[in-house]
Design a protein around this motif. Structure first.
Motif, mmCIF file in Angstrom:
data_model
loop_
_atom_site.group_PDB
_atom_site.id
_atom_site.type_symbol
_atom_site.label_atom_id
_atom_site.label_comp_id
_atom_site.label_asym_id
_atom_site.label_seq_id
_atom_site.Cartn_x
_atom_site.Cartn_y
_atom_site.Cartn_z
ATOM 1 N N ILE B 457 35.086 44.094 37.062
ATOM 2 C CA ILE B 457 36.243 44.829 36.529
ATOM 3 C C ILE B 457 36.605 45.979 37.469
ATOM 4 N N MET B 458 35.582 46.665 37.946
ATOM 5 C CA MET B 458 35.851 47.780 38.866
ATOM 6 C C MET B 458 36.552 47.275 40.123
ATOM 7 N N ARG B 459 36.098 46.154 40.622
ATOM 8 C CA ARG B 459 36.727 45.616 41.843
ATOM 9 C C ARG B 459 38.176 45.216 41.575
ATOM 10 N N ALA B 460 38.403 44.681 40.383
ATOM 11 C CA ALA B 460 39.775 44.308 40.033
ATOM 12 C C ALA B 460 40.654 45.554 39.944
ATOM 13 N N ILE B 461 40.098 46.627 39.401
ATOM 14 C CA ILE B 461 40.852 47.888 39.319
ATOM 15 C C ILE B 461 41.174 48.391 40.722
ATOM 16 N N LYS B 462 40.173 48.335 41.577
ATOM 17 C CA LYS B 462 40.381 48.764 42.964
ATOM 18 C C LYS B 462 41.542 47.972 43.594
ATOM 19 N N ARG B 463 41.544 46.652 43.358
ATOM 20 C CA ARG B 463 42.627 45.823 43.931
ATOM 21 C C ARG B 463 43.988 46.190 43.359
ATOM 22 N N ALA B 464 44.009 46.528 42.081
ATOM 23 C CA ALA B 464 45.280 46.869 41.448
ATOM 24 C C ALA B 464 45.877 48.136 42.066
ATOM 25 N N PHE B 465 45.020 49.088 42.390
ATOM 26 C CA PHE B 465 45.503 50.332 42.983
ATOM 27 C C PHE B 465 45.768 50.171 44.479
ATOM 28 N N ASP B 466 44.897 49.438 45.135
ATOM 29 C CA ASP B 466 44.876 49.420 46.605
ATOM 30 C C ASP B 466 44.712 47.978 47.079
#
Ligand SMILES: Cc1cc2nc3c(=O)[nH]c(=O)nc-3n(C[C@H](O)[C@H](O)[C@H](O)COP(=O)(O)OP(=O)(O)OC[C@H]3O[C@@H](n4cnc5c(N)ncnc54)[C@H](O)[C@@H]3O)c2cc1C
Ligand code: SF4
Ligand code: SF4
Lengths: 110, 477, 320
Positions: B457-466
């Motif tokens: 989930i954290m990695r997905a969040i990172k992708r969403a922002f950046d």
């Protein structure tokens, strides 16, 4: 002290620096300068660099020459590094030709 | 994917967008932005450091990074202690140091609008003139910037009472690494705010991996009317912890509650040149009071603290505490840890590795015991101190960086301490963050909690922002 | 942009050849002492190191050199140095410091000498031998030139019979007390600062003082406060004189520099630092007391706030 001895001392004393930056809070020149070379943490590192490499660029030399030797930084340094002593010794290395630096030193003020 | 732009193309574009005075590529100067305490050095020298002077400069850099595909590394004072701020893969460092205006202070709104490069002590100096404060006070507050503190989710001595950064950020500007270098205001200027998913709290502690933060609205609070302080020394850590239990049982909520183990106490006392007879473990407690209650509360506090102590020192006010140098020993923790390392290794140049775990305060004694055992087993003499109020421990060891075998043992020690935290129901990082040093620790902790999916989930969040992975790559996840 | 090397060579050249960092006739340094009739020889010498007297010149020189822009400036500076060394009288014409800027240090020094006398501390004065200590050369890392200057200054003082010297400013005090011993073989001069002497005399009741100002904010010079630990002495003296002493936010060991030391490298940086300091001092009083000619020059130049800046020696009188 000969330049060789001074270089040896600069190299040893500057390597004790932890790069924590506590000293920067007290420095009058840092907030007026364009970057960290105008503060004690940068000056300590640059002095070490000049001693090890035997040269210093114009931007770095500006940091070394813009220091007031006021020692405010020393009061804040957890390792009690002799910051003005390092700056002075670096100037000596430059003045005595042990370390090369360009003649024009562009001290910049923001 | 189009080929990444060359170094010279990137520098040209940056100079064009920002003006030459804000782009520095001198190799020696760039080095000053390529390192962190604890001896972390960039494996690959970045191309330049840029110095935004306006929020729009930050956006311009983000836009160019996206377009030309080069990594960027936001930095405050690079004191993270977690390896979150130094550059890893070339690219460009974005130093926030010239963004240092305090834009406005509003006592009615209990808020202050500050730029990212303002140092926490400088902010507090300004607020103190008006009888207010910003209570998050990392031991590095003299240098730590607002932007760095937000992004590392910093805490401090007053954490037990006031919490950490996440409790004090009302809103912030977030600049995204996208086509536009989008700048958006997240959160509110008000104390209450229910804006869907809490993106502000997501950015707090994100270690510069989600967005660049040029400025923020922080909550402020009045300075306490008065503060009483007691410092006591105990033969054993057990006695000290019993005392902490007593204080809590009496319903006293300390403003500051700090402890230091015996290894650090003696050295810190001599460093501080304080007229205090320091031996054993030290407990320091401050309580904020109304002026009228000073004598009563101090009496109660010194009574509780004195019952098991070797000796107690007290102060009726902050001024008196400063005069008697009661805080000096605690402030000397970091220097003492450094000095301790130097003496035990018999070397000038040492690396001081500072851990940052938290355990429930009820397990503190156990944690310290286990850490001592582990340190001994690995051949280190450990100096411990921390925030007892919230169970946050900062054990530290000294390492000779030129000794590869010792460096290997130090890594093992680092992991072992994190393991202890997890075992006692704690966390691997209370306030310094994950950075590069604790990525494995984060995985260990989530695994122990059966929550490995959280990493996805954290990695997905990172992708969403950046989406292109250009913002502070190699950190956290 | 200053050519640091050229500025340094100017100072070194002049100090080596004339004993002063800026070539001026030696009377400029010692004329203040003539009316007092201080003896030429004795065990205890008042040694000013010429810093008070030369500050107006040093300051003007910095500005003048800065105005010499262009790539040939380094060579031009050196030619200028040579010319002035040959004809020191011309320096005054070229730099034309304000007459009152030259007068003020003389008055201060003669007050100091009288204070010492009142304290029963009778000093000799070396006149032509009151050479510059070379402290700026030391600060700038010109160690070879400094070592030469230091041995000469020491020799001249010894020849005048000095066993002890009394210094009057922080830089000279520091360099004579803590630096000379490392550069001069067999250095054996005892170094006392006049504030130390006076504080002692005041404490023991040998001297009584009266105020010339009601209230001041005190600006500790870095070299007294942090290098030589002279912090309490000026406060004891001022309080004994009945002057109310106010402390700025940063004082004592934590004092904040006036900016003066970078004046010869970057006047702009120096004056910005001075502005910061002045606005801090202003919060406590409209009268600022300084104890160093460099602080005096640098703070005065940046003083756009209309503060009154005085030397500590101007803040009180001795009662007779
Ligand atoms: C001796 C010592 C003691 C310490 N004590 C404490 C303590 O008691 N409590 C505590 O919490 N921490 C402590 N720390 C750790 C550290 O000082 C704090 O976390 C501090 O808040 C970091 O601030 P900084 O300005 O140095 O940030 P940096 O180290 O420069 O950056 C920290 C992180 O934030 C990111 N970042 C910085 N600015 C921005 C921005 N404007 N936008 C986006 N991202 C940004 C960086 O990329 C990095 O990931 C200590 C450190 C030292 C050296
Ligand atoms: S001595 Fe130099 S580095 Fe230290 S505070 Fe003064 S100006 Fe800054
Ligand atoms: S405070 Fe001392 S150890 Fe820390 S960066 Fe400055 S000089 Fe180095």
């Amino acid at each position: 002290m000969t330049p060789e001895e001074a270089a040896e001392w600069v190299s040893r004393e500057s390597s004790r620096c932890m790069f924590c930056g506590f000293c920067e809070a007290a420095c009058p020149t840092l907030p007026l300068g364009p970057h960290r070379a105008y503060g004690p943490r940068g000056r300590v590192y640059l002095a070490g660099l000049a001693a090890r490499r035997g040269e210093l660029g114009a931007e770095g030399a500006a940091g070394i020459y813009s220091c007031l030797l006021c020692a405010a930084c020393v009061e804040r340094c957890p390792a009690r590094i002799d910051i003005p002593g390092l700056v002075r010794a670096a100037r000596m290395l430059l003045a005595e030709g042990y370390a090369r630096a360009p003649g024009m030193v562009p001290v910049r003020v923001l | 994917m189009p080929p990444r732009a060359s170094r010279s193309a990137v520098l040209r574009a940056l100079r064009e967008a920002l003006g030459p005075g804000k782009v520095v590529e001198d190799e020696e100067i760039v080095r000053l932005y390529s390192r962190e305490p604890e001896g972390l050095e960039a494996p690959e020298r970045p191309w330049a450091v840029v110095f935004p002077e306006e929020p729009r400069d930050v956006s311009a850099v983000a836009r160019l990074a996206y377009k030309l595909e080069f990594p960027i590394y936001p930095q405050g004072s690079t004191t993270s202690l977690s390896g979150s701020a130094y550059p890893l893969e070339g690219g460009v460092v974005v130093s926030m140091e010239r963004l240092r205006r305090i834009r406005s202070v509003s006592l009615v709104d209990s808020s202050v609008w500050v730029e990212a490069g303002v140092r926490i002590d400088d902010l507090n100096l300004e607020l103190a003139r008006r009888g207010y404060m910003f209570p998050v006070d990392p031991a590095s507050s003299a240098v730590a910037t607002v932007g760095g503190a937000i992004n590392s989710g910093a805490g401090g001595m007053r954490g037990a009472k006031y919490g950490t950064m996440r409790d004090w950020v009302l809103g912030l500007h977030a600049v995204l690494v996208d086509e536009e270098g989008t700048t958006m205001f997240l959160g509110c200027r008000t104390l209450k705010c229910r804006q869907g998913y809490d993106l502000v709290r997501l950015i707090v502690g994100s270690e510069g991996t989600l967005a660049l933060v040029p400025d923020a609205y922080l909550k402020i609070t009045p300075l306490p009317e008065n503060i009483v302080t007691a410092v006591a020394f105990y033969r054993s850590l057990g006695d000290l912890m019993e005392t902490v239990v007593d204080i809590k049982a009496r319903g006293i909520q300390p403003y500051i509650m700090e402890f230091m183990g015996e290894n650090s106490v003696k050295l810190a006392a001599s460093y501080a040149r304080a007229p205090i007879e320091a031996e054993g473990s030290m407990l320091l407690v401050s309580v904020d009071v109304n002026r009228e209650a000073t004598e009563r509360v101090l009496g109660e506090l010194s009574g509780i603290m004195g019952s098991r102590a070797l000796r107690v020192y007290t102060a009726r006010s902050l001024e008196e505490a400063e005069e008697k140098k009661l805080f000096q020993v605690r402030r000397g923790l970091f220097p003492a840890q450094v000095e301790h390392a130097r003496r035990t290794l018999g070397k000038d140049r040492v690396l001081v590795i500072i851990e940052d775990i938290a355990v429930p305060p009820s397990r503190l004694v156990e944690a310290v015991e286990l850490i001592r055992e582990a340190s001994e087993r690995l051949g280190f003499s450990v100096a411990v101190g921390g925030h007892v109020g919230d169970g946050n421990l900062h054990p530290a060891i000294g390492v000779d960086p030129e000794d590869p075998e010792m460096t290997r043992r130090a890594r093992e020690w680092f992991t072992e301490v994190m393991r202890i935290a997890i075992k006692l129901g704690g966390t691997v990082s209370a306030e310094h963050g994950i950075g590069t040093l604790k990525r494995e620790g984060l995985r260990m902790e989530l695994e122990a909690n059966n929550a490995l999916k959280a990493l996805d989930i954290m990695r997905a969040i990172k992708r969403a922002f950046d989406p292109k992975g250009l913002l502070n790559p190699g950190k956290v996840v | 942009m200053a050519s640091v090397r050229a500025v340094l060579e100017f100072l070194a050249d002049s100090t080596l050849k004339t004993g002063l960092p800026v070539p001026v006739p030696m009377e400029e340094v010692y004329s203040w002492a003539i009316p007092l009739g201080l003896p030429r020889s004795g065990r205890v010498h008042l040694y000013t190191g010429a810093l008070y007297q030369l500050m107006p010149y040093i300051e003007r020189l910095g500005r003048y050199l800065e105005s010499l822009e262009g790539s040939r400036s380094a060579a031009a500076i050196l030619r200028l140095a040579r010319a002035l060394i040959a004809a020191p009288r011309f320096t005054r014409t070229l730099l034309s410091p304000e007459p009152q800027a030259l007068e003020r240090p003389r008055a201060i020094l003669s007050r100091i000498a009288r204070f010492l006398g009142a304290a029963g501390y009778y000093v000799a004065y070396p006149y032509e031998g009151d050479l510059y200590s070379g402290v700026l050369l030391y600060d700038m890392g010109l160690d070879d030139a400094f070592a030469e200057v230091a041995s000469r200054v020491y020799r001249v003082l010894k020849e005048a019979g000095a066993e002890e010297i009394v210094t009057v400013d922080p830089h000279t005090t520091h360099v004579m007390r803590s630096v000379y011993p490392k550069y001069v073989d067999g250095y054996d001069l005892e170094v006392r600062n006049y504030l130390e002497v006076l504080a002692e005399a005041v404490d023991s009741g040998r001297v009584r003082l009266r105020p010339r100002v009601r209230e001041v904010v005190i600006h500790d010079p870095c070299f007294y406060a942090r290098y030589e630990g002279i912090i309490e002495e000026p406060r004891r003296i001022l309080r004994a004189a009945g002057v109310e002493v106010r402390e700025p936010r940063r004082s004592g060991r934590m004092t904040y520099c006036c900016g003066g030391p970078v004046e010869s490298i970057s006047p702009r940086l120096a004056s910005k630092i001075a502005e910061t300091r002045l606005s801090e001092l202003r919060e406590e009083s409209k009268t600022v007391v300084v104890m160093c000619p460099i602080c005096y020059a640098n703070l005065s130049r940046a003083n756009r706030l209309g503060l009154r800046i005085i030397d500590i020696a101007e803040a009180f009188d001795v009662e007779v």
